[in-house]
Design an enzyme around this catalytic site. Structure first.
Site, PDB file in Angstrom:
ATOM      1  CB  SER A   7      39.951  30.871  31.416  1.00  0.00           C
ATOM      2  OG  SER A   7      39.082  30.609  30.336  1.00  0.00           O
ATOM      3  CE1 TYR A  46      39.034  36.204  30.531  1.00  0.00           C
ATOM      4  CE2 TYR A  46      39.115  34.113  29.354  1.00  0.00           C
ATOM      5  CZ  TYR A  46      38.796  34.839  30.487  1.00  0.00           C
ATOM      6  OH  TYR A  46      38.237  34.201  31.574  1.00  0.00           O
TER       7      TYR A  46
HETATM    8  P1  NAP Z   1      33.166  39.402  37.137  1.00  0.00           P
HETATM    9  O1  NAP Z   1      31.839  38.924  37.620  1.00  0.00           O
HETATM   10  O2  NAP Z   1      33.229  40.377  36.022  1.00  0.00           O
HETATM   11  O3  NAP Z   1      33.968  39.991  38.413  1.00  0.00           O
HETATM   12  C1  NAP Z   1      35.258  40.523  38.237  1.00  0.00           C
HETATM   13  C2  NAP Z   1      35.853  40.924  39.575  1.00  0.00           C
HETATM   14  O4  NAP Z   1      37.196  41.396  39.331  1.00  0.00           O
HETATM   15  C3  NAP Z   1      35.097  42.062  40.243  1.00  0.00           C
HETATM   16  O5  NAP Z   1      35.079  41.850  41.644  1.00  0.00           O
HETATM   17  C4  NAP Z   1      35.957  43.286  39.894  1.00  0.00           C
HETATM   18  O6  NAP Z   1      35.907  44.322  40.868  1.00  0.00           O
HETATM   19  C5  NAP Z   1      37.353  42.670  39.922  1.00  0.00           C
HETATM   20  N1  NAP Z   1      38.347  43.462  39.176  1.00  0.00           N
HETATM   21  C6  NAP Z   1      38.376  43.757  37.852  1.00  0.00           C
HETATM   22  N2  NAP Z   1      39.449  44.521  37.562  1.00  0.00           N
HETATM   23  C7  NAP Z   1      40.110  44.708  38.750  1.00  0.00           C
HETATM   24  C8  NAP Z   1      41.285  45.404  39.126  1.00  0.00           C
HETATM   25  N3  NAP Z   1      42.031  46.073  38.227  1.00  0.00           N
HETATM   26  N4  NAP Z   1      41.676  45.385  40.431  1.00  0.00           N
HETATM   27  C9  NAP Z   1      40.943  44.722  41.368  1.00  0.00           C
HETATM   28  N5  NAP Z   1      39.819  44.036  41.071  1.00  0.00           N
HETATM   29  C10 NAP Z   1      39.405  44.036  39.780  1.00  0.00           C
HETATM   30  O7  NAP Z   1      34.097  38.181  36.672  1.00  0.00           O
HETATM   31  P2  NAP Z   1      33.960  36.593  36.904  1.00  0.00           P
HETATM   32  O8  NAP Z   1      33.168  36.030  35.793  1.00  0.00           O
HETATM   33  O9  NAP Z   1      33.569  36.322  38.313  1.00  0.00           O
HETATM   34  O10 NAP Z   1      35.466  36.156  36.653  1.00  0.00           O
HETATM   35  C11 NAP Z   1      36.411  36.067  37.711  1.00  0.00           C
HETATM   36  C12 NAP Z   1      37.669  35.380  37.194  1.00  0.00           C
HETATM   37  O11 NAP Z   1      37.325  34.100  36.687  1.00  0.00           O
HETATM   38  C13 NAP Z   1      38.356  36.133  36.046  1.00  0.00           C
HETATM   39  O12 NAP Z   1      39.757  36.002  36.153  1.00  0.00           O
HETATM   40  C14 NAP Z   1      37.858  35.398  34.827  1.00  0.00           C
HETATM   41  O13 NAP Z   1      38.736  35.511  33.727  1.00  0.00           O
HETATM   42  C15 NAP Z   1      37.810  33.982  35.345  1.00  0.00           C
HETATM   43  N6  NAP Z   1      36.927  33.094  34.584  1.00  0.00           N
HETATM   44  C16 NAP Z   1      35.602  33.375  34.429  1.00  0.00           C
HETATM   45  C17 NAP Z   1      34.818  32.495  33.682  1.00  0.00           C
HETATM   46  C18 NAP Z   1      33.341  32.709  33.500  1.00  0.00           C
HETATM   47  O14 NAP Z   1      32.744  31.963  32.719  1.00  0.00           O
HETATM   48  N7  NAP Z   1      32.724  33.676  34.156  1.00  0.00           N
HETATM   49  C19 NAP Z   1      35.383  31.381  33.100  1.00  0.00           C
HETATM   50  C20 NAP Z   1      36.735  31.136  33.258  1.00  0.00           C
HETATM   51  C21 NAP Z   1      37.495  32.005  34.005  1.00  0.00           C
HETATM   52  P3  NAP Z   1      34.941  45.603  40.694  1.00  0.00           P
HETATM   53  O15 NAP Z   1      33.585  45.102  41.123  1.00  0.00           O
HETATM   54  O16 NAP Z   1      35.516  46.617  41.646  1.00  0.00           O
HETATM   55  O17 NAP Z   1      34.999  45.999  39.257  1.00  0.00           O
END
Ligand code: NAP
Length: 255
Positions: free
Chosen positions: A146, A159
């Site tokens: 991130s 985080y």
């Molecule tokens: P999201 O929409 O909340 O999706 C999270 C995903 O992770 C879901 O598929 C969830 O599965 C899965 N997950 C959570 N806990 C888990 C566990 N213990 N075991 C297996 N799967 C698990 O998140 P996102 O925004 O796409 O973010 C994805 C990644 O990108 C993260 O690492 C986040 O920190 C990073 N990121 C995001 C942003 C942003 O702006 N969105 C920016 C920088 C980095 P379930 O559906 O089964 O809960």
């Protein structure tokens, strides 16, 4: 574009039932890979598998439900994918969660959960996959960090610590496994519109802060991460080791 062709390779993307992981999985699939989707919610995972399979075709999308924080589940799942479906050539450590609470109010249980989901998971899943990859002499691991791997903001201390740790874990994995022909790199997304960030998009003040702070003048989309992911998953990045690539519309280079 044979350099970017992933035909015949199996890619496991953790946390790919929605959001960034789902978009990356779809992108790797369009580049030719067979995809293994992952998440904990089995119904959501199966729905995601069916949707992606409609696009990529029968047999191209598998699902493996396991909790990335549980060492026993991780070991069993990686072993099952390897024995039932074939070698994992590409691993994307993407699963992650957020807790927006000031450090003074943050419960130790929430600190532990964020660290376990965002950082320890990459060690657990990465290590199991690397056992097979190092023996084969090739493989690609992409850790989804991130912009908070580099920069901090109030209320997201756990985080920020987890993502900074993940950036350095990317270097530690490189120090130990690059010699076995594995490339381990990280993608550091800026502010991407997903379910995780929906509350921020809905917050007028935060939304204008993001737009004012981002030279590209918009939120990123999960699809913005596909190109960098395909590059780091393909032969086009065979001499790229231990790097963190910021995909943030320029946010990390301006004040
Ligand atoms: P999201 O929409 O909340 O999706 C999270 C995903 O992770 C879901 O598929 C969830 O599965 C899965 N997950 C959570 N806990 C888990 C566990 N213990 N075991 C297996 N799967 C698990 O998140 P996102 O925004 O796409 O973010 C994805 C990644 O990108 C993260 O690492 C986040 O920190 C990073 N990121 C995001 C942003 C942003 O702006 N969105 C920016 C920088 C980095 P379930 O559906 O089964 O809960």
């Amino acid at each position: 574009m044979t350099l970017f062709d992933l035909t015949g390779r199996i890619a496991l993307v953790t946390g790919s039932s929605r959001g960034i992981g789902n978009a990356i999985a779809a992108g790797l699939g369009r580049a030719g890979a067979t995809i293994v989707l992952n998440g904990v919610d089995k119904a959501r995972l199966e729905a995601a598998r069916e949707t992606l399979q409609q696009e990529l075709g029968p047999g191209k999308v598998l699902a493996s439900a396991f909790d990335v924080t549980d060492a026993a589940q991780v070991e069993a799942a990686i072993g099952d994918i390897e024995s039932s479906h074939g070698p994992i050539a590409i691993l994307v450590n993407n699963a992650g969660i957020q807790r927006r609470v000031p450090l003074l109010d943050l419960a130790p249980e929430d600190w532990d959960l964020v660290l376990a989901t965002n950082l320890t998971s990459a060690f657990l899943v990465g290590r199991e996959a690397a056992r097979y990859m190092t023996a084969r002499g090739h493989g690609k691991i992409i850790n989804i960090c991130s912009i908070q791997a580099e920069l901090a903001r109030p209320t997201i201390g756990a985080y920020t610590a987890s993502k900074g740790g993940l950036r350095n874990l990317t270097r530690a994995m490189t120090a130990e496994w690059a010699t076995s022909g594995i490339q381990i790199n990280a993608i550091a997304p800026g502010y991407i519109h997903t379910q995780m960030t929906q509350p921020l998009v809905d917050d007028e003040a935060f939304n204008s802060w993001v737009l004012g702070r981002t030279p590209a003048d918009r939120w990123g989309t999960p699809e913005d991460l596909i190109g960098p992911a395909v590059w780091l998953a393909s032969d086009a990045s065979n001499y790229v080791n231990g790097q963190t690539v910021f995909i943030d519309g320029g946010m990390s280079v301006v004040v």
